[in-house]
Design an enzyme around this catalytic site. Structure first.
Site, PDB file in Angstrom:
ATOM      1  N   MET A  30       0.860  -1.033   0.020  1.00  0.00           N
ATOM      2  CA  MET A  30       0.243   0.132  -0.062  1.00  0.00           C
ATOM      3  C   MET A  30       0.947   1.134  -0.008  1.00  0.00           C
ATOM      4  O   MET A  30       0.362   2.451   0.429  1.00  0.00           O
ATOM      5  CB  MET A  30      -0.992   0.040   1.194  1.00  0.00           C
ATOM      6  CG  MET A  30      -1.942  -1.056   1.273  1.00  0.00           C
ATOM      7  SD  MET A  30      -3.516  -0.916   2.125  1.00  0.00           S
ATOM      8  CE  MET A  30      -2.833  -0.770   3.619  1.00  0.00           C
ATOM      9  N   GLY A  31       2.239   1.137  -0.460  1.00  0.00           N
ATOM     10  CA  GLY A  31       3.034   2.183  -0.555  1.00  0.00           C
ATOM     11  C   GLY A  31       3.562   2.699   0.806  1.00  0.00           C
ATOM     12  O   GLY A  31       3.679   2.181   1.703  1.00  0.00           O
ATOM     13  N   HIS A  37       9.363  -3.388   3.253  1.00  0.00           N
ATOM     14  CA  HIS A  37       9.041  -3.829   1.917  1.00  0.00           C
ATOM     15  C   HIS A  37      10.397  -3.986   1.098  1.00  0.00           C
ATOM     16  O   HIS A  37      10.195  -4.986   0.117  1.00  0.00           O
ATOM     17  CB  HIS A  37       8.436  -2.573   1.194  1.00  0.00           C
ATOM     18  CG  HIS A  37       7.125  -2.024   1.727  1.00  0.00           C
ATOM     19  ND1 HIS A  37       6.918  -0.951   2.475  1.00  0.00           N
ATOM     20  CD2 HIS A  37       5.947  -2.536   1.869  1.00  0.00           C
ATOM     21  CE1 HIS A  37       5.758  -0.804   2.966  1.00  0.00           C
ATOM     22  NE2 HIS A  37       5.323  -1.864   2.776  1.00  0.00           N
ATOM     23  N   LYS A 149       5.000 -10.052   9.498  1.00  0.00           N
ATOM     24  CA  LYS A 149       4.471  -9.115  10.374  1.00  0.00           C
ATOM     25  C   LYS A 149       3.026  -9.387  10.212  1.00  0.00           C
ATOM     26  O   LYS A 149       2.184  -9.209  11.237  1.00  0.00           O
ATOM     27  CB  LYS A 149       4.763  -7.710  10.049  1.00  0.00           C
ATOM     28  CG  LYS A 149       4.123  -6.689  10.877  1.00  0.00           C
ATOM     29  CD  LYS A 149       4.602  -5.508  10.920  1.00  0.00           C
ATOM     30  CE  LYS A 149       3.994  -4.320  11.702  1.00  0.00           C
ATOM     31  NZ  LYS A 149       2.891  -3.964  10.657  1.00  0.00           N
TER      32      LYS A 149
HETATM   33  O1  PAF Z   1      -0.061  -5.873   3.508  1.00  0.00           O
HETATM   34  C1  PAF Z   1      -0.470  -5.137   2.744  1.00  0.00           C
HETATM   35  O2  PAF Z   1       0.163  -3.916   2.455  1.00  0.00           O
HETATM   36  C2  PAF Z   1      -1.859  -5.099   2.163  1.00  0.00           C
HETATM   37  O3  PAF Z   1      -2.819  -5.583   3.248  1.00  0.00           O
HETATM   38  C3  PAF Z   1      -1.822  -5.623   0.744  1.00  0.00           C
HETATM   39  C4  PAF Z   1      -1.565  -7.066   0.937  1.00  0.00           C
HETATM   40  C5  PAF Z   1      -1.086  -4.961  -0.061  1.00  0.00           C
HETATM   41  C6  PAF Z   1      -3.266  -5.631   0.261  1.00  0.00           C
HETATM   42  O4  PAF Z   1      -3.612  -4.417   0.203  1.00  0.00           O
END
Ligand code: PAF
Length: 281
Positions: A30-31, A37, A149
């Site tokens: 979700m950025g 990430h 997490k």
């Molecule tokens: O873990 C996340 O950031 C969100 O739940 C995902 C998997 C991108 C779905 O929107």
């Protein structure tokens, strides 16, 4: 790095990559990217030739009183980080591309989505499985990487992928922590300095639980209470749940044995944080 904003173009690109015999690794996000990430991207890179990263703040996984409108967003920064991390394709669809007028279909995994986070966020996993299924159809990955997490999310997505016969490997990458132990999360930016200090109790309490188990404690109730007491000892923390469950099925445990997930969700001030550890006992 190519930036793609439509499902149709993403599907065409995925077809081209697949027909060239190359492996697609996918990291949905979700950025507001952080080191957590980047570790998902590294895991994907070990398993695939072409890395697709999606950025989409999915409205259907937020409850009506949750933080959708204030969720942190910074596309330029994310784009730069993704480029430096070696992402090949950034998939960045709009709301109308994902949920066009008339959208009526949702994907729902039963039972395990009602537990832990699902108990206080009743529509959350329905939103997650719906968007992940849609992203899988757009990106057509061979492997998709999720973070430990969100332990329950990873279990729910594995279940969905199996039940709906998605031909995709679901990989789970370890939690990345700040030097002081706080699990990395885009939501950490909401914390005031005092709240951030109190939030350290989450990981500390998990470490305490691990120590108690290592020294022979097997009563799940006793472990849960010791975790909860440590978290409650900090003024800004309000517990949503502390659970000691089977790490595959999420079934609650009375006696700690096998592969055990100790998971918790806590509101620190207005910010809901989650954390967990998995232990082989
Ligand atoms: O873990 C996340 O950031 C969100 O739940 C995902 C998997 C991108 C779905 O929107």
């Amino acid at each position: 790095m190519k930036i793609i904003t439509t499902v149709r173009e993403m599907q065409a690109e995925a077809r081209r990559i697949r027909s060239a015999g190359r492996i697609i690794g996918f990291v949905p996000t979700m950025g507001f990217l952080h080191a957590g990430h980047l570790s998902l991207i590294r895991t994907a890179r070990e398993k695939a030739d072409i890395i697709v990263l999606s950025i989409y703040v999915n409205p259907t996984q937020f409850g009506p009183d949750e933080d959708l409108s204030r969720y942190p967003r910074d596309f330029d920064r994310d784009e730069e980080m993704a480029r430096r991390a070696g992402v090949d394709i950034l998939f960045y669809p709009s709301d109308s591309e994902i949920y066009p007028p008339g959208h009526r279909t949702f994907v729902e995994v039963e039972d395990i989505t009602r537990r832990l986070c699902g108990a206080s966020r009743p529509a959350h996993f329905r939103g997650v499985t719906t968007i992940v299924a849609k992203l899988f159809h757009a990106v057509q990955p061979h492997v998709a990487v999720f973070g430990q997490k969100d332990a329950q999310q990873a279990i729910v997505i594995r279940r969905m992928a199996k039940d709906l016969n998605f031909d995709v490997e679901i990989a789970v990458a370890p939690i990345v922590r700040e030097p002081d132990g706080l699990a990395m999360s885009s939501r950490n930016t909401y914390l005031s300095p005092d709240e951030r200090r109190d939030a350290l109790a989450l990981y500390e309490s998990l470490r305490l639980a691990e120590e108690r188990i290592r020294s022979g404690e097997r009563n799940a109730g006793v472990i849960i209470e010791s975790v909860a007491a440590h978290i409650r000892s900090k003024t800004h923390n309000r517990i949503d749940y502390v659970a000691c469950v089977d790490a595959e099925t999420l079934d609650p445990l009375e006696t700690v044995s096998g592969r055990v997930l100790i998971a918790l969700a806590v509101s620190t001030g207005r910010t809901r944080l989650i954390d967990n550890i998995i232990l082989d006992v």
